[in-house]
Design an enzyme around this catalytic site. Sequence first.
Site, short mmCIF file in Angstrom:
data_model
loop_
_atom_site.label_atom_id
_atom_site.label_comp_id
_atom_site.label_asym_id
_atom_site.label_seq_id
_atom_site.Cartn_x
_atom_site.Cartn_y
_atom_site.Cartn_z
N GLY A 30 0.70 -1.07 0.01
CA GLY A 30 0.02 -0.02 -0.06
C GLY A 30 0.91 1.26 -0.02
O GLY A 30 2.04 1.11 -0.46
N LEU A 32 0.42 3.61 -2.20
CA LEU A 32 0.81 3.57 -3.63
C LEU A 32 1.29 4.82 -4.09
O LEU A 32 0.76 5.84 -3.89
CB LEU A 32 -0.48 3.17 -4.42
CG LEU A 32 -1.20 1.90 -3.99
CD1 LEU A 32 -2.56 1.58 -4.85
CD2 LEU A 32 -0.41 0.53 -3.91
N GLY A 35 5.53 3.94 -8.76
CA GLY A 35 6.14 2.76 -9.05
C GLY A 35 5.07 1.66 -8.92
O GLY A 35 5.22 0.83 -9.93
N HIS A 36 4.22 1.53 -8.18
CA HIS A 36 3.16 0.75 -8.16
C HIS A 36 2.23 0.61 -9.20
O HIS A 36 1.85 -0.19 -9.81
CB HIS A 36 2.24 0.98 -6.63
CG HIS A 36 3.09 0.69 -5.49
ND1 HIS A 36 3.12 1.68 -4.51
CD2 HIS A 36 3.59 -0.41 -4.93
CE1 HIS A 36 3.57 1.16 -3.41
NE2 HIS A 36 4.03 -0.07 -3.73
N GLN A 60 7.60 -9.83 7.40
CA GLN A 60 8.79 -9.45 6.75
C GLN A 60 9.64 -8.42 7.34
O GLN A 60 10.73 -7.73 7.00
CB GLN A 60 8.56 -9.33 5.45
CG GLN A 60 7.97 -7.73 4.90
CD GLN A 60 7.46 -7.87 3.60
OE1 GLN A 60 6.56 -8.64 3.11
NE2 GLN A 60 8.24 -6.76 2.80
N GLY A 147 8.71 -5.22 -8.70
CA GLY A 147 9.60 -4.27 -9.24
C GLY A 147 11.10 -4.32 -9.31
O GLY A 147 11.48 -4.93 -8.19
N GLN A 153 14.42 -9.09 -3.78
CA GLN A 153 13.05 -9.72 -3.86
C GLN A 153 12.53 -10.29 -4.87
O GLN A 153 12.11 -11.45 -4.87
CB GLN A 153 12.39 -8.38 -3.18
CG GLN A 153 10.67 -9.01 -3.19
CD GLN A 153 10.05 -7.79 -2.51
OE1 GLN A 153 10.06 -7.91 -1.17
NE2 GLN A 153 9.29 -7.05 -3.24
N SER A 186 7.65 3.84 -0.66
CA SER A 186 6.50 4.30 0.50
C SER A 186 7.42 5.05 1.43
O SER A 186 6.81 5.94 2.23
CB SER A 186 5.73 3.17 0.71
OG SER A 186 5.09 2.55 -0.28
P1 AMP Z 1 5.75 -2.27 -1.62
O1 AMP Z 1 4.55 -1.81 -1.49
O2 AMP Z 1 6.96 -1.64 -1.29
O3 AMP Z 1 5.95 -3.71 -1.21
O4 AMP Z 1 6.21 -2.71 -3.15
C1 AMP Z 1 5.38 -3.58 -4.02
C2 AMP Z 1 5.83 -3.48 -5.49
O5 AMP Z 1 6.27 -2.35 -6.08
C3 AMP Z 1 7.23 -4.43 -5.21
O6 AMP Z 1 7.33 -5.41 -6.48
C4 AMP Z 1 8.20 -3.27 -5.42
O7 AMP Z 1 9.54 -3.70 -6.14
C5 AMP Z 1 7.58 -2.51 -6.29
N1 AMP Z 1 8.02 -1.03 -6.42
C6 AMP Z 1 8.26 -0.26 -5.42
N2 AMP Z 1 8.67 0.98 -5.60
C7 AMP Z 1 8.91 0.87 -7.26
C8 AMP Z 1 9.33 1.67 -7.82
N3 AMP Z 1 9.85 2.75 -7.56
N4 AMP Z 1 9.47 1.33 -9.23
C9 AMP Z 1 9.14 0.15 -9.57
N5 AMP Z 1 8.37 -0.58 -8.77
C10 AMP Z 1 8.47 -0.42 -7.53
#
Ligand code: AMP
Length: 282
Positions: A30, A32, A35-36, A60, A147, A153, A186
Amino acid sequence: MRLIKEISQMKDYRKKIKAPQTVGLVPTMGALHQGHLSLIRKARQQCDKVVISIFVNPTQFGRGDDYQRYPRNLSEDIKLSEKEGVDVVFTPPTEEMYPQGYSTFVQVEGPLSSALEGASRPGHFRGVTTVLTKLFNMINPDYSYLGEKDYQQALLAKKLVEELNLDTQIIILPTVREKDGVALSSRNFYLNREERRAATVLHEALKRAELWVKEGERNPFSVVSRVKDLVRKEPLAKVDYVAVVNPETLEKVEDIKGEVLVLLAVSIGSTRLIDNMRIGHK
Ligand code: AMP
């Protein structure tokens, strides 16, 4: 768009979607950002149904990590998801994901999970691979979008799917950045103005490393120490690690030939940020 909270409802929804219709999953915690949204947009292009999970996964986070203060903004996330044409926002409650007495964990063993982020955050990837396995079992997505920003990861997710014979294809998409190069995260919400300015040092250091290699630098140890020196010039920054590795295995390289991956983790004040970049020629 549907908002689903219960795991049983999520499974029921999934069972009604039959091949050749496809389901894409974007797993998130979340808060968002663009990137998301880039992952959601790709899923929207490629799949008939798009599910986004929003779950701040306690397993985690380590002790002393930012689980309690992790940004949560469900109403805004729902609005953004709706705008992007998401079909389902799935927000399982923590007590349903991990009921009292919960005891099953999934772990990819070896250096891929124990090095770098795994070394700095013991147990982190065990939590990540456990929650991903649970989400894959509930949603059974044909495609799952992750991402490159969280490079280790994403590789672990691929390995997990391959080795447990899971029926989803992991799609890894490029890091979305702000105009000044800072990778969207985030955790950037934690940064005050001064810290936000200081956060540019991560991407700047990666760009410099790229330049040094372009100019002929072939020694990964020298790249690491030059990157560390550069980051240390920023008073608000504290280096956790810098590494030059093979992009497929994440093993440290002895010399730079072909394409390598430079990864770094840096704390800006009390906020820990990570970033990475592929450099050199394929
Ligand atoms: P998170 O909410 O941080 O767990 O991220 C969820 C997904 O969004 C994961 O696969 C992250 O790698 C991807 N993500 C987070 N930040 C970015 C970004 N700046 N660009 C592309 N994907 C992202």
